[in-house]
Enzyme design. Sequence first.
Site, mmCIF file in Angstrom:
data_model
loop_
_atom_site.group_PDB
_atom_site.id
_atom_site.type_symbol
_atom_site.label_atom_id
_atom_site.label_comp_id
_atom_site.label_asym_id
_atom_site.label_seq_id
_atom_site.Cartn_x
_atom_site.Cartn_y
_atom_site.Cartn_z
ATOM 1 N N ASP A 23 -7.959 -4.746 7.162
ATOM 2 C CA ASP A 23 -8.848 -5.620 6.324
ATOM 3 C C ASP A 23 -9.793 -6.420 7.129
ATOM 4 O O ASP A 23 -10.941 -6.729 6.459
ATOM 5 C CB ASP A 23 -7.917 -6.409 5.401
ATOM 6 C CG ASP A 23 -7.191 -5.543 4.080
ATOM 7 O OD1 ASP A 23 -7.894 -5.359 3.299
ATOM 8 O OD2 ASP A 23 -5.962 -5.562 4.430
ATOM 9 N N HIS A 35 0.542 -1.074 -0.099
ATOM 10 C CA HIS A 35 -0.083 -0.209 0.138
ATOM 11 C C HIS A 35 0.759 1.309 0.008
ATOM 12 O O HIS A 35 0.394 2.230 0.558
ATOM 13 C CB HIS A 35 -0.851 -0.192 1.174
ATOM 14 C CG HIS A 35 -2.045 -0.993 1.254
ATOM 15 N ND1 HIS A 35 -2.893 -1.055 0.215
ATOM 16 C CD2 HIS A 35 -2.148 -2.175 1.904
ATOM 17 C CE1 HIS A 35 -3.698 -2.232 0.478
ATOM 18 N NE2 HIS A 35 -3.346 -2.646 1.369
ATOM 19 N N ARG A 86 7.204 -6.063 3.249
ATOM 20 C CA ARG A 86 5.799 -6.512 2.683
ATOM 21 C C ARG A 86 5.750 -6.570 1.267
ATOM 22 O O ARG A 86 5.569 -5.443 0.793
ATOM 23 C CB ARG A 86 4.792 -5.891 3.480
ATOM 24 C CG ARG A 86 3.575 -6.649 3.114
ATOM 25 C CD ARG A 86 2.388 -6.136 3.783
ATOM 26 N NE ARG A 86 1.941 -4.595 3.701
ATOM 27 C CZ ARG A 86 0.781 -4.174 4.065
ATOM 28 N NH1 ARG A 86 -0.174 -4.859 4.879
ATOM 29 N NH2 ARG A 86 0.438 -2.764 3.997
ATOM 30 N N GLU A 123 -6.143 -11.815 7.459
ATOM 31 C CA GLU A 123 -6.655 -10.481 7.478
ATOM 32 C C GLU A 123 -8.175 -10.559 7.036
ATOM 33 O O GLU A 123 -8.714 -9.638 6.551
ATOM 34 C CB GLU A 123 -5.962 -9.625 6.757
ATOM 35 C CG GLU A 123 -5.415 -9.936 5.423
ATOM 36 C CD GLU A 123 -4.354 -8.757 5.050
ATOM 37 O OE1 GLU A 123 -4.345 -7.563 5.600
ATOM 38 O OE2 GLU A 123 -3.453 -9.148 4.192
ATOM 39 N N ASP A 168 16.540 -11.776 -3.040
ATOM 40 C CA ASP A 168 17.739 -11.457 -3.921
ATOM 41 C C ASP A 168 18.247 -10.151 -3.567
ATOM 42 O O ASP A 168 19.306 -9.844 -3.569
ATOM 43 C CB ASP A 168 17.788 -11.775 -5.293
ATOM 44 C CG ASP A 168 17.250 -13.242 -5.824
ATOM 45 O OD1 ASP A 168 17.662 -13.957 -5.037
ATOM 46 O OD2 ASP A 168 17.161 -13.183 -7.103
#
Length: 265
Positions: free
Chosen positions: A178, A48, A73, A152, A87
């Site tokens: 959520d 987000h 995230r 969530e 990576d």
Amino acid sequence: MQMKKNKFKQAISAGRLQIGLWSSLSDTISVEILAASGFDWLLIDTEHAPNEIPNVVRQLQAAETGTASMVVRPAWNDTVLIKRFLDAGAQTLLIPMVQNAEEAKRAVASTRYPSADGLRGFASQSRASAYGRMEGYFQHAHEEICVLVQVESLAALENIEEIAAVEGVDGIFIGPGDLSADMKHPGEPGHPDVVAKVDAAIARVRATGKPAGILIGNEALARHFTEEGCVFTAIGSDIGLLINGAKRALAAFDDLKQANAQKTA
């Protein structure tokens, strides 16, 4: 060169409380400041926030002078995204919107090389392995990678025990935002029904033996959920700190502005 130990993974596994902060500004300087401000962990958000891989790399580099463990995230439970963040040097990932055990298994598999029964693609000279200079990285990387999954939704909460039982899931993060929307109380994580549902979820996560986590910007709720048993708690965000700090700074001069307005009216 020896592999970097994941102190966050060690801490939550041992049940040591980790207080963190969300970073959504997508900015290297703010990350550098916050990573050295005493938080146990700092999450770099790309779900987000307008944040992409090159910028995340720079934020991880900026955080190296601090003491906070870094969590990233991804925008989704996507094998390619997960591979790229690993990576780039992320050791702890928070995977959003995991609904069931199968999705949790896919998240874990995305962090493992095929030699460890995973799906992760092989890169011989990535930042994660110090560009190929890190001894034993490809054989032991998964041992220091921490996989946190977000439950969530009401459907995901129903599957907490099955999700927690997936080998390689290191923690269960409850997403109150959520969840509150799914419960028809959008933007109200403090609604009594939502709080009761989160409390029950924390208890169920604890019963599985896995650590529970949460993000909540309200201090009273953050304390409440931590006392209920959350081991890794994010107590707000960089954006929230900026907004609230700006409000307080401006409010301190309200009396002078009002007095001046009366004089110049």
